[in-house]
Design an enzyme around this catalytic site. Structure first.
Site, mmCIF file in Angstrom:
data_model
loop_
_atom_site.group_PDB
_atom_site.id
_atom_site.type_symbol
_atom_site.label_atom_id
_atom_site.label_comp_id
_atom_site.label_asym_id
_atom_site.label_seq_id
_atom_site.Cartn_x
_atom_site.Cartn_y
_atom_site.Cartn_z
ATOM 1 N N GLY A 14 -8.927 -1.227 4.446
ATOM 2 C CA GLY A 14 -7.566 -1.691 4.139
ATOM 3 C C GLY A 14 -7.193 -2.847 5.041
ATOM 4 C CB ILE A 19 -0.941 -1.779 9.198
ATOM 5 C CG1 ILE A 19 0.561 -1.486 9.089
ATOM 6 C CG2 ILE A 19 -1.502 -1.229 10.517
ATOM 7 C CD1 ILE A 19 0.907 0.004 9.014
ATOM 8 N N GLY A 20 -3.531 -3.321 8.393
ATOM 9 C CA GLY A 20 -4.982 -3.509 8.604
ATOM 10 C C GLY A 20 -5.344 -4.944 8.913
ATOM 11 C CB SER A 144 2.199 8.244 7.685
ATOM 12 O OG SER A 144 3.583 8.142 7.435
ATOM 13 C CE1 TYR A 157 0.987 7.363 2.738
ATOM 14 C CE2 TYR A 157 2.858 8.366 3.855
ATOM 15 C CZ TYR A 157 1.870 7.403 3.806
ATOM 16 O OH TYR A 157 1.747 6.488 4.832
HETATM 17 P P1 NDP Z 1 -0.661 -2.248 2.337
HETATM 18 O O1 NDP Z 1 -0.361 -1.726 0.968
HETATM 19 O O2 NDP Z 1 0.060 -3.438 2.849
HETATM 20 O O3 NDP Z 1 -2.249 -2.500 2.458
HETATM 21 C C1 NDP Z 1 -3.145 -1.513 2.068
HETATM 22 C C2 NDP Z 1 -4.545 -2.018 2.321
HETATM 23 O O4 NDP Z 1 -5.460 -1.004 1.899
HETATM 24 C C3 NDP Z 1 -4.881 -3.257 1.518
HETATM 25 O O5 NDP Z 1 -5.824 -4.023 2.221
HETATM 26 C C4 NDP Z 1 -5.507 -2.655 0.244
HETATM 27 O O6 NDP Z 1 -6.297 -3.651 -0.395
HETATM 28 C C5 NDP Z 1 -6.302 -1.526 0.878
HETATM 29 N N1 NDP Z 1 -6.641 -0.423 0.002
HETATM 30 C C6 NDP Z 1 -5.814 0.336 -0.762
HETATM 31 N N2 NDP Z 1 -6.520 1.240 -1.467
HETATM 32 C C7 NDP Z 1 -7.821 1.051 -1.126
HETATM 33 C C8 NDP Z 1 -9.034 1.663 -1.531
HETATM 34 N N3 NDP Z 1 -9.074 2.641 -2.427
HETATM 35 N N4 NDP Z 1 -10.186 1.224 -0.963
HETATM 36 C C9 NDP Z 1 -10.170 0.218 -0.058
HETATM 37 N N5 NDP Z 1 -9.067 -0.397 0.344
HETATM 38 C C10 NDP Z 1 -7.906 0.015 -0.187
HETATM 39 O O7 NDP Z 1 -0.467 -1.007 3.308
HETATM 40 P P2 NDP Z 1 0.157 -0.921 4.770
HETATM 41 O O8 NDP Z 1 -0.371 -1.988 5.617
HETATM 42 O O9 NDP Z 1 1.616 -0.725 4.603
HETATM 43 O O10 NDP Z 1 -0.441 0.489 5.218
HETATM 44 C C11 NDP Z 1 -1.689 0.626 5.848
HETATM 45 C C12 NDP Z 1 -1.849 2.072 6.243
HETATM 46 O O11 NDP Z 1 -0.761 2.451 7.078
HETATM 47 C C13 NDP Z 1 -1.832 3.046 5.052
HETATM 48 O O12 NDP Z 1 -2.753 4.078 5.285
HETATM 49 C C14 NDP Z 1 -0.414 3.572 5.058
HETATM 50 O O13 NDP Z 1 -0.324 4.851 4.485
HETATM 51 C C15 NDP Z 1 -0.125 3.607 6.547
HETATM 52 N N6 NDP Z 1 1.287 3.562 6.894
HETATM 53 C C16 NDP Z 1 2.081 2.497 6.521
HETATM 54 C C17 NDP Z 1 3.410 2.474 6.879
HETATM 55 C C18 NDP Z 1 4.314 1.332 6.500
HETATM 56 O O14 NDP Z 1 5.542 1.454 6.685
HETATM 57 N N7 NDP Z 1 3.823 0.224 5.985
HETATM 58 C C19 NDP Z 1 4.015 3.577 7.656
HETATM 59 C C20 NDP Z 1 3.088 4.623 7.996
HETATM 60 C C21 NDP Z 1 1.775 4.602 7.627
HETATM 61 P P3 NDP Z 1 -6.719 -3.513 -1.949
HETATM 62 O O15 NDP Z 1 -5.480 -3.196 -2.724
HETATM 63 O O16 NDP Z 1 -7.330 -4.836 -2.271
HETATM 64 O O17 NDP Z 1 -7.724 -2.399 -2.009
#
Ligand code: NDP
Length: 264
Positions: A14, A19-20, A144, A157
């Site tokens: 991700g 965040i990633g 989270s 979730y």
């Molecule tokens: P985003 O939706 O901004 O980004 C998600 C990332 O994960 C993207 O790079 C997406 O790319 C990738 N991704 C999603 N599904 C898959 C998959 N099946 N295989 C590989 N890559 C995948 O998310 P955030 O940055 O907001 O969140 C990141 C993490 O932090 C998550 O686990 C989320 O639950 C957690 N989190 C976020 C919070 C927030 O407020 N933002 C709060 C607490 C936790 P692509 O779609 O191209 O696959």
């Protein structure tokens, strides 16, 4: 502060946005080589190329759906070929959900379980052997605040992130004898593009702007009344994965602007 991350090799799932991506850029800033994984090939490759250009480190952009075992194996093979292994693994791919227990399907439960929990089991199986060979490593899982303090509209979730939290503890106990440290991050509100998208939809329904909607969410939940930025959160990953965080094993870190009620 010397963090000892120069030349370390890292895989961040991700890692193409939110965040990633901020985590990947923060590690690259410290001189680490980063492989980022996500499904959208074009975006993940473009962001990897940009990191290489901005920080002068080797990067890989890998198109991978981490909910699929065969895709993780394919990513492992690319990383083996290009990096020879990794020192640090960040399991960060994830997504929010919207359902009730009564209206949700088995298929949805299993799909999100695969994404949040089984992906972490499978990346561990794929990459821990490299860390063992190198004499140690670090794994950070993104759970989270909802793993311990649920939001009403996303039971799948909340439940899968709670399982990920426990999985992190079990992995920490199992891997520490190989000098592999596992910890969990539990962010609160982090302003990623996904939040803007959600806010756009919900704000329209409420007849307000996306910005006002997000301000309302921040006021409702965060004691400091604002969202964190992905960059603010990323610094915690860097610290915990570095030599400075080496006494942390099997812990869970809330970075949530004070949203968590009580102490845990
Ligand atoms: P985003 O939706 O901004 O980004 C998600 C990332 O994960 C993207 O790079 C997406 O790319 C990738 N991704 C999603 N599904 C898959 C998959 N099946 N295989 C590989 N890559 C995948 O998310 P955030 O940055 O907001 O969140 C990141 C993490 O932090 C998550 O686990 C989320 O639950 C957690 N989190 C976020 C919070 C927030 O407020 N933002 C709060 C607490 C936790 P692509 O779609 O191209 O696959």
């Amino acid at each position: 502060m010397e963090l000892g991350l120069k030349g370390k090799q890292i895989f961040i799932t991700g890692g193409s946005v939110g965040i990633g991506l901020a985590v990947a850029r923060a590690f690259a800033r410290e001189g680490a080589e980063v492989a980022i994984g996500a499904r959208n090939k074009e975006r993940v490759e473009a962001e990897a190329a940009k990191i290489a250009e901005d920080f002068g480190v080797k990067t890989l952009g890998i198109s991978v759906d981490v909910s699929k075992p065969e895709a993780i194996e394919a990513a492992r093979q690319i990383i083996e070929k290009e990096f020879g292994g990794i020192d640090i693994l960040i399991n960060n791919a994830g997504t929010g959900t919207e359902e009730t227990v009564m209206n949700s399907t088995d298929e949805k439960w299993y799909a999100v379980w695969d994404l949040h929990v089984m992906s972490t089991v499978r990346t561990a199986r794929a990459f821990v052997p490299y860390m063992k060979k190198r004499g140690g490593g670090v794994i950070l899982n993104t759970a989270s605040i909802c793993a311990t303090q649920p939001l009403w509209y996303e039971p799948i979730y909340n439940t899968t992130k709670a399982a990920l939290l426990m999985l992190g503890k079990c992995m920490a106990n199992e891997f520490i004898s190989d000098n592999i440290r596992v910890n969990t991050m539990s962010p609160g509100l982090v302003l990623t593009p996904d939040w803007w998208k959600t806010a756009g939809v919900l704000a329209e329904k409420e007849g307000t702007s996306a910005k006002d909607y997000l301000d309302g969410v921040a006021k409702q939940y965060a004691k400091n009344e604002r969202f964190g930025s992905p960059e603010e959160i990323a610094e915690y990953y860097v610290f915990l994965a570095s030599d400075c965080g080496k006494y942390s094993v099997g812990s869970n870190y809330y970075v949530d602007g004070g949203w968590l009620e009580g102490v845990r």
